[in-house]
Design an enzyme around this catalytic site. Structure first.
Site, PDB file in Angstrom:
ATOM      1  N   ASP A  80       0.809  -1.221   0.000  1.00 33.81           N
ATOM      2  CA  ASP A  80       0.000   0.000   0.000  1.00 33.81           C
ATOM      3  C   ASP A  80       0.842   1.271   0.000  1.00 33.81           C
ATOM      4  O   ASP A  80       0.446   2.274  -0.597  1.00 33.81           O
ATOM      5  CB  ASP A  80      -0.953   0.011   1.203  1.00 33.81           C
ATOM      6  CG  ASP A  80      -2.325  -0.524   0.842  1.00 33.81           C
ATOM      7  OD1 ASP A  80      -2.699  -0.431  -0.335  1.00 33.81           O
ATOM      8  OD2 ASP A  80      -3.033  -1.036   1.721  1.00 33.81           O
ATOM      9  N   GLU A 124      -5.056   5.049  -0.233  1.00 35.66           N
ATOM     10  CA  GLU A 124      -3.912   4.172   0.001  1.00 35.66           C
ATOM     11  C   GLU A 124      -3.087   4.675   1.186  1.00 35.66           C
ATOM     12  O   GLU A 124      -2.540   3.876   1.958  1.00 35.66           O
ATOM     13  CB  GLU A 124      -3.040   4.077  -1.251  1.00 35.66           C
ATOM     14  CG  GLU A 124      -3.723   3.490  -2.470  1.00 35.66           C
ATOM     15  CD  GLU A 124      -4.094   2.010  -2.333  1.00 35.66           C
ATOM     16  OE1 GLU A 124      -3.855   1.420  -1.256  1.00 35.66           O
ATOM     17  OE2 GLU A 124      -4.617   1.444  -3.303  1.00 35.66           O
ATOM     18  N   HIS A 134      -4.878   3.489   4.187  1.00 38.19           N
ATOM     19  CA  HIS A 134      -4.642   2.058   4.378  1.00 38.19           C
ATOM     20  C   HIS A 134      -3.309   1.826   5.075  1.00 38.19           C
ATOM     21  O   HIS A 134      -3.207   1.041   6.013  1.00 38.19           O
ATOM     22  CB  HIS A 134      -4.642   1.325   3.031  1.00 38.19           C
ATOM     23  CG  HIS A 134      -5.930   1.404   2.297  1.00 38.19           C
ATOM     24  ND1 HIS A 134      -6.085   0.919   1.017  1.00 38.19           N
ATOM     25  CD2 HIS A 134      -7.139   1.905   2.649  1.00 38.19           C
ATOM     26  CE1 HIS A 134      -7.324   1.129   0.619  1.00 38.19           C
ATOM     27  NE2 HIS A 134      -7.979   1.734   1.588  1.00 38.19           N
ATOM     28  N   TYR A 179      -2.340   0.194   9.102  1.00 42.10           N
ATOM     29  CA  TYR A 179      -1.486  -0.911   9.528  1.00 42.10           C
ATOM     30  C   TYR A 179      -0.638  -0.505  10.732  1.00 42.10           C
ATOM     31  O   TYR A 179      -0.424  -1.296  11.659  1.00 42.10           O
ATOM     32  CB  TYR A 179      -0.590  -1.376   8.370  1.00 42.10           C
ATOM     33  CG  TYR A 179      -1.369  -1.731   7.131  1.00 42.10           C
ATOM     34  CD1 TYR A 179      -2.523  -2.514   7.210  1.00 42.10           C
ATOM     35  CD2 TYR A 179      -0.980  -1.267   5.879  1.00 42.10           C
ATOM     36  CE1 TYR A 179      -3.252  -2.818   6.071  1.00 42.10           C
ATOM     37  CE2 TYR A 179      -1.706  -1.573   4.735  1.00 42.10           C
ATOM     38  CZ  TYR A 179      -2.843  -2.338   4.847  1.00 42.10           C
ATOM     39  OH  TYR A 179      -3.568  -2.637   3.724  1.00 42.10           O
ATOM     40  N   GLU A 214      -4.333  -4.586  -6.611  1.00 44.92           N
ATOM     41  CA  GLU A 214      -5.635  -4.258  -6.033  1.00 44.92           C
ATOM     42  C   GLU A 214      -6.579  -5.459  -6.013  1.00 44.92           C
ATOM     43  O   GLU A 214      -7.416  -5.585  -5.119  1.00 44.92           O
ATOM     44  CB  GLU A 214      -6.298  -3.123  -6.835  1.00 44.92           C
ATOM     45  CG  GLU A 214      -5.470  -1.865  -7.006  1.00 44.92           C
ATOM     46  CD  GLU A 214      -5.466  -0.974  -5.781  1.00 44.92           C
ATOM     47  OE1 GLU A 214      -5.852  -1.458  -4.702  1.00 44.92           O
ATOM     48  OE2 GLU A 214      -5.068   0.195  -5.903  1.00 44.92           O
ATOM     49  N   GLU A 247     -10.265  -1.300  -2.156  1.00 45.60           N
ATOM     50  CA  GLU A 247      -9.455  -1.931  -3.205  1.00 45.60           C
ATOM     51  C   GLU A 247     -10.322  -2.463  -4.339  1.00 45.60           C
ATOM     52  O   GLU A 247      -9.896  -2.462  -5.500  1.00 45.60           O
ATOM     53  CB  GLU A 247      -8.595  -3.058  -2.626  1.00 45.60           C
ATOM     54  CG  GLU A 247      -7.674  -2.665  -1.477  1.00 45.60           C
ATOM     55  CD  GLU A 247      -6.597  -1.668  -1.851  1.00 45.60           C
ATOM     56  OE1 GLU A 247      -6.661  -1.069  -2.930  1.00 45.60           O
ATOM     57  OE2 GLU A 247      -5.683  -1.467  -1.030  1.00 45.60           O
ATOM     58  N   HIS A 267     -10.922   0.489  -6.427  1.00 44.65           N
ATOM     59  CA  HIS A 267      -9.686   0.848  -7.133  1.00 44.65           C
ATOM     60  C   HIS A 267      -9.464  -0.090  -8.316  1.00 44.65           C
ATOM     61  O   HIS A 267      -9.133   0.342  -9.417  1.00 44.65           O
ATOM     62  CB  HIS A 267      -8.483   0.747  -6.185  1.00 44.65           C
ATOM     63  CG  HIS A 267      -8.537   1.678  -5.014  1.00 44.65           C
ATOM     64  ND1 HIS A 267      -7.546   1.733  -4.055  1.00 44.65           N
ATOM     65  CD2 HIS A 267      -9.470   2.593  -4.650  1.00 44.65           C
ATOM     66  CE1 HIS A 267      -7.867   2.633  -3.154  1.00 44.65           C
ATOM     67  NE2 HIS A 267      -9.027   3.171  -3.487  1.00 44.65           N
TER      68      HIS A 267
END
Length: 347
Positions: free
Chosen positions: A90, A120, A123, A127, A187, A221, A224
């Site tokens: 990502d 992104e 995303h 994490y 993706e 995703e 995307h």
């Protein structure tokens, strides 16, 4: 195929029309009127993307904080390695989306890629957020090192790295098309063994906060992947000289290589995880590859994998088949916003 380098799109050029004459290498004023664009239905895609807005720290992680220490060693190792994988994929997507937009002369593409780049970035932030919830800073840093040091992961990402960097060095239509192929793979397929791991935990009532966040990422995703596939097809249609047997063979070869590498990775990272059938996972990866190829206007390469062998995943995320299962409606996976970091006030 033409190897001519593309110029970056001008920011403003009032002498050119508002509706671009081409997606890449065309003429455009830089002024975006959504009611006067070359591909009008892309406005709906833009609206869907914007409608998916969310933030990582809105997801309550308090139950995951309690549950992580009780996971098996195999589950903990897979959790950390897969988060490392997802971050590896990502983080460069933000840069790649922005790079594509720099060469897009169609202002609607620039705007859509800007939204994709922002998502992104969210995303990747997520994490860090989930890891900060469940492990020490030292363990977080180790997880984010996997993309640089794990030999299986380095091998798995090798072709992607090569193509993305090739686009940086040689911004041609050919490299844009090939980068869109790898973006489509990323993706639509590269994430999915990792997603399946978190969904498998969730169906066993483990780490539901993490899997809810993964569902948000997965939903993004999917959108995307839908747009990237359309952008690939439209770019190829506008540049028919690129539509060659050589390019088609390149796409099929790289899809096959990517599937093999993804299966190898899934066996490596999921081998000891209870509840995941690795043969079923291999079939699911091939199923996802078929689906992305169809979206890009190409033929399936795994005729024996036209159906989803892991149908239980449909309970966790929307899909392209027109059958939508809203995971927000599932009582066991309620989305709860929290105002304090990680929901620690709920402990």
């Amino acid at each position: 195929m033409s190897k001519a380098l593309l110029d970056k799109a001008k920011t403003l050029e009032p002498l050119f029309p508002n509706k671009s004459t081409a997606l890449f290498g065309g003429k455009s004023s830089g002024i975006l009127n959504w009611n006067d664009i070359a591909y009008p239905h892309w406005y709906k895609m833009y609206k869907r993307l914007v409608g998916n807005y969310w933030q990582a720290d809105e997801i309550n992680m308090s139950s995951d904080v309690k549950q992580f220490p009780s996971l098996s060693k195999a589950e903990q190792d897979a959790y950390l390695k897969i988060i490392g994988l997802l971050a590896t994929l990502d983080a460069p997507q933000t840069r790649t989306a922005l790079l594509i937009s720099l060469y897009a002369t169609d202002a609607s593409v620039q705007s859509i890629m800007a939204v994709i780049a922002q998502q992104e970035a969210v995303h990747n932030e997520s994490y860090s957020y989930v890891l900060s919830s469940v492990v020490s800073l030292d363990e977080q840093n180790k997880s984010f090192q996997h993309g640089r040091k794990d030999p299986v992961l380095l091998k798995r990402n090798g072709n992607l790295v090569k193509q993305y960097n090739q686009f940086v060095e040689e911004p041609t239509i050919d490299n844009i098309l090939k980068t869109l192929v790898y973006t489509s793979l990323l993706e639509g397929m590269f994430f999915y063994s990792g997603f399946a791991f978190f969904y498998n935990l969730a169906r066993n009532n483990k780490m539901v906060g993490t899997s809810t966040m993964i569902s948000y990422i997965n939903r993004d995703e999917l959108e995307h992947g839908r747009f990237i596939a359309e952008l690939f097809r439209a770019t190829l249609a506008e540049n028919p000289e690129q539509n060659t047997a050589e390019l088609t063979d390149w796409v099929y070869t790289h899809f096959k290589e990517s599937v093999e590498l993804e299966i190898e990775w899934s066996k490596y990272v999921l081998a000891e995880v209870e509840g995941i059938d690795l043969e079923e996972m291999a079939g699911y990866i091939k199923y996802r590859a078929n689906k992305m190829l169809r979206m890009m206007g190409l033929s399936e390469i795994y005729p024996e994998n036209v159906d989803n062998p892991m149908k239980w995943i449909r309970a966790y995320v929307d899909n392209f088949d027109g059958t939508k299962t809203d995971f927000f409606e599932q009582k066991s996976r309620q989305y709860t916003k929290t105002s304090d970091l990680n929901g620690f006030d709920d402990l």
